[in-house]
Design a protein around this motif. Sequence first.
Motif, PDB file in Angstrom:
ATOM      1  N   ASN A   1      -3.048  -2.206  -8.924  1.00 57.60           N
ATOM      2  CA  ASN A   1      -2.547  -3.354  -9.686  1.00 57.60           C
ATOM      3  C   ASN A   1      -2.407  -4.623  -8.851  1.00 57.60           C
ATOM      4  O   ASN A   1      -1.803  -5.602  -9.326  1.00 57.60           O
ATOM      5  CB  ASN A   1      -1.211  -3.023 -10.368  1.00 57.60           C
ATOM      6  CG  ASN A   1      -1.319  -1.810 -11.262  1.00 57.60           C
ATOM      7  OD1 ASN A   1      -2.263  -1.679 -12.028  1.00 57.60           O
ATOM      8  ND2 ASN A   1      -0.354  -0.899 -11.149  1.00 57.60           N
ATOM      9  N   GLN A   2      -2.944  -4.643  -7.642  1.00 58.36           N
ATOM     10  CA  GLN A   2      -2.889  -5.880  -6.871  1.00 58.36           C
ATOM     11  C   GLN A   2      -3.715  -6.948  -7.586  1.00 58.36           C
ATOM     12  O   GLN A   2      -4.788  -6.674  -8.137  1.00 58.36           O
ATOM     13  CB  GLN A   2      -3.413  -5.695  -5.450  1.00 58.36           C
ATOM     14  CG  GLN A   2      -3.295  -6.979  -4.617  1.00 58.36           C
ATOM     15  CD  GLN A   2      -3.581  -6.760  -3.144  1.00 58.36           C
ATOM     16  OE1 GLN A   2      -3.326  -5.695  -2.616  1.00 58.36           O
ATOM     17  NE2 GLN A   2      -4.115  -7.770  -2.487  1.00 58.36           N
ATOM     18  N   THR A   3      -3.221  -8.159  -7.587  1.00 58.19           N
ATOM     19  CA  THR A   3      -3.930  -9.291  -8.167  1.00 58.19           C
ATOM     20  C   THR A   3      -4.349 -10.253  -7.066  1.00 58.19           C
ATOM     21  O   THR A   3      -3.928 -10.131  -5.916  1.00 58.19           O
ATOM     22  CB  THR A   3      -3.054 -10.021  -9.201  1.00 58.19           C
ATOM     23  OG1 THR A   3      -1.863 -10.499  -8.543  1.00 58.19           O
ATOM     24  CG2 THR A   3      -2.650  -9.090 -10.333  1.00 58.19           C
TER      25      THR A   3
ATOM     26  N   SER B   1      -6.763   0.441 -10.173  1.00 55.53           N
ATOM     27  CA  SER B   1      -7.440  -0.810 -10.511  1.00 55.53           C
ATOM     28  C   SER B   1      -6.811  -1.973  -9.743  1.00 55.53           C
ATOM     29  O   SER B   1      -5.648  -1.904  -9.326  1.00 55.53           O
ATOM     30  CB  SER B   1      -7.329  -1.080 -12.015  1.00 55.53           C
ATOM     31  OG  SER B   1      -7.867  -0.024 -12.771  1.00 55.53           O
ATOM     32  N   PHE B   2      -7.594  -3.004  -9.564  1.00 56.44           N
ATOM     33  CA  PHE B   2      -7.102  -4.255  -8.985  1.00 56.44           C
ATOM     34  C   PHE B   2      -7.842  -5.416  -9.662  1.00 56.44           C
ATOM     35  O   PHE B   2      -8.889  -5.218 -10.301  1.00 56.44           O
ATOM     36  CB  PHE B   2      -7.288  -4.295  -7.465  1.00 56.44           C
ATOM     37  CG  PHE B   2      -8.721  -4.243  -7.009  1.00 56.44           C
ATOM     38  CD1 PHE B   2      -9.503  -5.391  -6.942  1.00 56.44           C
ATOM     39  CD2 PHE B   2      -9.312  -3.037  -6.638  1.00 56.44           C
ATOM     40  CE1 PHE B   2     -10.830  -5.350  -6.525  1.00 56.44           C
ATOM     41  CE2 PHE B   2     -10.629  -2.974  -6.216  1.00 56.44           C
ATOM     42  CZ  PHE B   2     -11.397  -4.138  -6.159  1.00 56.44           C
ATOM     43  N   THR B   3      -7.305  -6.607  -9.528  1.00 56.59           N
ATOM     44  CA  THR B   3      -7.901  -7.778 -10.162  1.00 56.59           C
ATOM     45  C   THR B   3      -8.152  -8.864  -9.126  1.00 56.59           C
ATOM     46  O   THR B   3      -7.283  -9.146  -8.285  1.00 56.59           O
ATOM     47  CB  THR B   3      -6.980  -8.317 -11.276  1.00 56.59           C
ATOM     48  OG1 THR B   3      -6.729  -7.262 -12.223  1.00 56.59           O
ATOM     49  CG2 THR B   3      -7.610  -9.496 -11.983  1.00 56.59           C
TER      50      THR B   3
ATOM     51  N   LYS C   1     -16.697 -10.579  -8.730  1.00 51.22           N
ATOM     52  CA  LYS C   1     -16.565 -11.674  -9.687  1.00 51.22           C
ATOM     53  C   LYS C   1     -15.112 -12.125  -9.772  1.00 51.22           C
ATOM     54  O   LYS C   1     -14.185 -11.319  -9.690  1.00 51.22           O
ATOM     55  CB  LYS C   1     -17.056 -11.230 -11.061  1.00 51.22           C
ATOM     56  CG  LYS C   1     -18.546 -10.914 -11.108  1.00 51.22           C
ATOM     57  CD  LYS C   1     -18.964 -10.473 -12.501  1.00 51.22           C
ATOM     58  CE  LYS C   1     -20.452 -10.153 -12.553  1.00 51.22           C
ATOM     59  NZ  LYS C   1     -20.861  -9.692 -13.909  1.00 51.22           N
ATOM     60  N   THR C   2     -14.937 -13.407  -9.972  1.00 49.70           N
ATOM     61  CA  THR C   2     -13.592 -13.965 -10.032  1.00 49.70           C
ATOM     62  C   THR C   2     -12.880 -13.532 -11.314  1.00 49.70           C
ATOM     63  O   THR C   2     -13.499 -13.327 -12.357  1.00 49.70           O
ATOM     64  CB  THR C   2     -13.646 -15.502  -9.935  1.00 49.70           C
ATOM     65  OG1 THR C   2     -12.315 -16.007  -9.807  1.00 49.70           O
ATOM     66  CG2 THR C   2     -14.308 -16.110 -11.156  1.00 49.70           C
ATOM     67  N   GLY C   3     -11.550 -13.368 -11.233  1.00 52.83           N
ATOM     68  CA  GLY C   3     -10.735 -13.059 -12.387  1.00 52.83           C
ATOM     69  C   GLY C   3     -11.144 -11.798 -13.118  1.00 52.83           C
ATOM     70  O   GLY C   3     -11.019 -11.718 -14.341  1.00 52.83           O
ATOM     71  N   THR C   4     -11.572 -10.792 -12.373  1.00 48.90           N
ATOM     72  CA  THR C   4     -12.113  -9.568 -12.975  1.00 48.90           C
ATOM     73  C   THR C   4     -11.318  -8.359 -12.514  1.00 48.90           C
ATOM     74  O   THR C   4     -10.940  -8.256 -11.342  1.00 48.90           O
ATOM     75  CB  THR C   4     -13.592  -9.391 -12.579  1.00 48.90           C
ATOM     76  OG1 THR C   4     -14.331 -10.528 -13.049  1.00 48.90           O
ATOM     77  CG2 THR C   4     -14.183  -8.125 -13.171  1.00 48.90           C
ATOM     78  N   THR C   5     -11.056  -7.441 -13.441  1.00 47.98           N
ATOM     79  CA  THR C   5     -10.402  -6.187 -13.096  1.00 47.98           C
ATOM     80  C   THR C   5     -11.455  -5.156 -12.715  1.00 47.98           C
ATOM     81  O   THR C   5     -12.444  -4.965 -13.438  1.00 47.98           O
ATOM     82  CB  THR C   5      -9.566  -5.670 -14.275  1.00 47.98           C
ATOM     83  OG1 THR C   5      -8.530  -6.621 -14.559  1.00 47.98           O
ATOM     84  CG2 THR C   5      -8.923  -4.317 -13.946  1.00 47.98           C
TER      85      THR C   5
ATOM     86  N   ALA D   1       0.814  -1.214   0.000  1.00 45.81           N
ATOM     87  CA  ALA D   1       0.000   0.000   0.000  1.00 45.81           C
ATOM     88  C   ALA D   1       0.850   1.268   0.000  1.00 45.81           C
ATOM     89  O   ALA D   1       0.314   2.372   0.111  1.00 45.81           O
ATOM     90  CB  ALA D   1      -0.934   0.000   1.207  1.00 45.81           C
ATOM     91  N   GLY D   2       2.167   1.114  -0.105  1.00 45.03           N
ATOM     92  CA  GLY D   2       3.060   2.261  -0.156  1.00 45.03           C
ATOM     93  C   GLY D   2       3.435   2.820   1.193  1.00 45.03           C
ATOM     94  O   GLY D   2       3.942   3.943   1.291  1.00 45.03           O
TER      95      GLY D   2
END
Length: 313
Positions: free
Chosen positions: A206-208, A309-311, A286-290, A69-70
């Motif tokens: 950009n967290q996945t 954004s995050f995924t 939802k799974t696997g969604t940006t 988170a910086g």
Amino acid sequence: MNISTPSKVSVLAAVMAALLAACGGGGGSSTVASTPPAVTVPAEPGAPGATGDAALDGYNWINYRRQQAGLAAMSRNARIDTAALGHSNYQRQNNTVTHTQTSGMPGFTGATLADRLRNAGYALVGPFAYGEVISAASDPSGFYHAEELIGAIYHRFVILEPVFREAGTGVATGNGYTYFTADFATSSGYGAGVGRGNLAVYPPPNQTRVPLNFFSDTESPDPVPNQNEVGYPISVQGDISAVLNVQTFTVRPRGGADLPVRLMTHASDHETPVAAAAIVPLSVLKTGTTYDVTFTGTVDGVTANRSWSFTTK
């Protein structure tokens, strides 16, 4: 939750608090109790490896998420460790989940967190800040406890407080539970924090593999009182003495419409700190969604607009 600074005191929670700051001040706490549905801690590049020491693993995982988170990593303080371990042992011995201790009960080390820190030899001299998060669950993993606490929004506000410089963790096992306590503090001055007009956001840009959901009923106080399973909370947070003003705060799947959310600000939810805000999607992600997040507002009167954004996993 009480926050006090040399210039003001803001009452942020009536029943339980987790974040305290002062040139002399204090408050209560919040908890994650019982075992919610299992959270699989993601295997990510750069993530700490498990050591088998639940207290150390929890500490490492909290710092890992802070740095994503910086925020600055907190140094581990042996005196704060002592306070945290003492409180986990108190809960185990008395088969309870609580942030306060009762004199005369087995394992008593101090009625309040401030007492326990001082009794462990940690000097609270101003300006100072301190906070505590605890969980009790059947899962013994320190990673599990830390990730659960970060997902629980009121606890996240404590864990991601930008000005904290030191931390300690303690674990005790018994009664079918692992009791995990994490205490945070800064004394003789605040850490650098994020600075005026700046924010830490979570999930970070950009967290996945972001979790899809959160079970609101497992957190006390309950951040979404009329619903249990909700989407994963999204938060913004300034330094402890900052005043955050929200103009808009939205999340949408890439190419889709804004999701219905519960907006949490101090004005609408007194447990939310003045320096922070969150949105909780009212449906599971939802799974696997940006997902694209947009925040517009100010911190201490300075424009602090953010888009990121995050995924999901």
